[in-house]
Scaffold this motif. Structure first.
Motif, PDB file in Angstrom:
ATOM      1  N   UNK A 126      49.376   0.413 -44.258  1.00  0.00           N
ATOM      2  CA  UNK A 126      48.814  -0.088 -45.514  1.00  0.00           C
ATOM      3  C   UNK A 126      47.359  -0.525 -45.363  1.00  0.00           C
ATOM      4  N   UNK A 127      46.900  -0.753 -44.119  1.00  0.00           N
ATOM      5  CA  UNK A 127      45.518  -1.188 -43.915  1.00  0.00           C
ATOM      6  C   UNK A 127      44.547  -0.001 -43.880  1.00  0.00           C
ATOM      7  N   UNK A 128      45.064   1.207 -43.967  1.00  0.00           N
ATOM      8  CA  UNK A 128      44.182   2.376 -43.988  1.00  0.00           C
ATOM      9  C   UNK A 128      43.348   2.389 -45.266  1.00  0.00           C
ATOM     10  N   UNK A 129      42.279   3.195 -45.321  1.00  0.00           N
ATOM     11  CA  UNK A 129      41.467   3.261 -46.538  1.00  0.00           C
ATOM     12  C   UNK A 129      42.307   3.528 -47.780  1.00  0.00           C
ATOM     13  N   UNK A 130      41.991   2.859 -48.864  1.00  0.00           N
ATOM     14  CA  UNK A 130      42.785   2.949 -50.091  1.00  0.00           C
ATOM     15  C   UNK A 130      42.937   4.381 -50.578  1.00  0.00           C
ATOM     16  N   UNK A 131      41.884   5.164 -50.447  1.00  0.00           N
ATOM     17  CA  UNK A 131      41.958   6.535 -50.939  1.00  0.00           C
ATOM     18  C   UNK A 131      43.001   7.338 -50.159  1.00  0.00           C
ATOM     19  N   UNK A 132      43.111   7.090 -48.849  1.00  0.00           N
ATOM     20  CA  UNK A 132      44.100   7.807 -48.048  1.00  0.00           C
ATOM     21  C   UNK A 132      45.510   7.336 -48.377  1.00  0.00           C
ATOM     22  N   UNK A 133      45.679   6.014 -48.536  1.00  0.00           N
ATOM     23  CA  UNK A 133      47.002   5.480 -48.873  1.00  0.00           C
ATOM     24  C   UNK A 133      47.468   6.026 -50.217  1.00  0.00           C
ATOM     25  N   UNK A 134      46.581   6.016 -51.203  1.00  0.00           N
ATOM     26  CA  UNK A 134      46.940   6.524 -52.527  1.00  0.00           C
ATOM     27  C   UNK A 134      47.321   8.004 -52.459  1.00  0.00           C
ATOM     28  N   UNK A 135      46.579   8.761 -51.654  1.00  0.00           N
ATOM     29  CA  UNK A 135      46.909  10.185 -51.517  1.00  0.00           C
ATOM     30  C   UNK A 135      48.284  10.361 -50.887  1.00  0.00           C
ATOM     31  N   UNK A 136      48.578   9.581 -49.836  1.00  0.00           N
ATOM     32  CA  UNK A 136      49.856   9.710 -49.150  1.00  0.00           C
ATOM     33  C   UNK A 136      51.024   9.361 -50.076  1.00  0.00           C
ATOM     34  N   UNK A 137      50.881   8.301 -50.868  1.00  0.00           N
ATOM     35  CA  UNK A 137      51.936   7.946 -51.810  1.00  0.00           C
ATOM     36  C   UNK A 137      52.115   9.026 -52.871  1.00  0.00           C
ATOM     37  N   UNK A 138      51.001   9.565 -53.333  1.00  0.00           N
ATOM     38  CA  UNK A 138      51.056  10.639 -54.330  1.00  0.00           C
ATOM     39  C   UNK A 138      51.711  11.893 -53.743  1.00  0.00           C
ATOM     40  N   UNK A 139      51.355  12.221 -52.506  1.00  0.00           N
ATOM     41  CA  UNK A 139      51.939  13.390 -51.850  1.00  0.00           C
ATOM     42  C   UNK A 139      53.431  13.181 -51.637  1.00  0.00           C
ATOM     43  N   UNK A 140      53.818  11.993 -51.226  1.00  0.00           N
ATOM     44  CA  UNK A 140      55.222  11.688 -51.009  1.00  0.00           C
ATOM     45  C   UNK A 140      56.024  11.896 -52.298  1.00  0.00           C
ATOM     46  N   UNK A 141      55.501  11.356 -53.390  1.00  0.00           N
ATOM     47  CA  UNK A 141      56.193  11.496 -54.670  1.00  0.00           C
ATOM     48  C   UNK A 141      56.251  12.963 -55.103  1.00  0.00           C
TER      49      UNK A 141
END
Length: 305
Positions: free
Chosen positions: A131-146
């Motif tokens: 969760x401490x990774x850059x926000x843009x990467x976290x948001x992408x990962x959550x979007x990809x997961x979904x």
């Protein structure tokens, strides 16, 4: 041969303060409701979930690659899918390209597990530390997961794949929590392969949440101090939703030689295999190498031979 016990899994619960509103049940709460609502389900000391989850046995397994023995295959394989970012960097691509390529590798390994008779595959997709990774990467990962969950739904149903998401779901968006509940409900009776995806997960988190659950039972007078043992703790770990909760084999890709806070309790007697390949490059040949290594080892579980 098929034995089954079907259970309703609620996705929403009524808000007692306002019957017109619905509040989303987290995936963790959802699984606990299954257990608590099962007729005759004991309050404690149940070692596995087999009593309340439908089990299907597929009697045919496709021919194994030369050198692998069916009777020596691991029942549960766990994978730390490491190296997506480095794979992309080596090619001058954005990290997102590495994660997308990593999904292709996961699909391939899932298919091989189903073909070769491996019953449980657990993959480390997103750590609590990520969760401490850059926000843009976290948001992408959550979007990809979904996106992957939505796109693979029909395949999971068609190919007999049961999906469970383990981890601290409270940090996920309400829409993602709702999707997780839906996919777990939709696939709960599948048993060709049980795919457990660890998202917002860590081994320390898992042990802590198990301790909290046991403390709550003790506070309510449901258990006594002498009831607390390894079996009771294992009942409260998130992997207890699987027929085989502890991995026989743990694979980590990318050449890193650590388990990074993954399944800390469950890997007590797990065989470890560290692959040099980055996760997007991990395919059938690398998987066979890991399985071959596993089958050449003698598991003692603390005993002398």
């Amino acid at each position: 041969m098929l034995s089954s016990l079907r259970l309703p899994i609620p996705i929403y619960c009524s808000n007692s303060s306002n019957n017109n509103n619905n509040s989303l049940i987290s995936p963790r709460q959802n699984r606990r409701l299954i257990r608590n609502q099962t007729p005759g389900f004991p309050n404690r000391l149940l070692a596995t979930t087999n009593e309340y989850v439908e089990v299907k046995e597929y009697e045919t397994t496709e021919q194994l690659p030369e050198g692998l023995q069916a009777e020596a295959m691991p029942r549960h394989v766990a994978v730390i899918m490491d190296g997506n970012g480095r794979w992309a960097k080596q090619r001058g691509l954005a990290p997102s390209a590495g994660h997308e390529e990593g999904v292709r590798s996961l699909r391939a390994i899932m298919e091989l597990c189903g073909k070769w008779g491996i019953k449980v595959l657990t993959v480390f997709a997103f750590s609590t530390d990520n969760w401490i990774r850059p926000r843009v990467e976290v948001d992408f990962l959550m979007s990809l997961f979904q996106k992957v969950l939505e796109s693979e739904m029909e395949k999971f149903k068609r190919e007999g794949i049961r999906v469970s998401i383990i981890g601290d779901s409270s940090k996920l968006s309400p829409s993602l929590q709702k999707l997780i509940n839906h996919i777990e409900e939709t696939t709960k009776n599948n048993s060709r392969l049980h795919l457990m995806v660890a998202v917002s997960y860590s081994g320390k988190y898992d042990v802590v949440q198990a301790c909290k659950a046991i403390a709550a039972q003790a506070k309510d007078g449901l258990i006594q101090l002498e009831d607390i043992n390894e079996s009771l703790i294992e009942q409260e770990l998130e992997t207890n939703c699987a027929e085989y909760p502890s991995p026989d084999l743990l694979i980590r890709t990318s050449g890193e030689l650590r388990i990074s806070n993954f399944l800390l309790w469950q890997v007590a007697y797990t065989e470890l295999f560290f692959a040099e390949a980055l996760w997007p490059d991990f395919g059938e040949a690398e998987f066979i190498e890991a399985l071959t290594s596993f089958q050449q080892r003698k598991r003692r579980f603390g005993a002398r031979t």
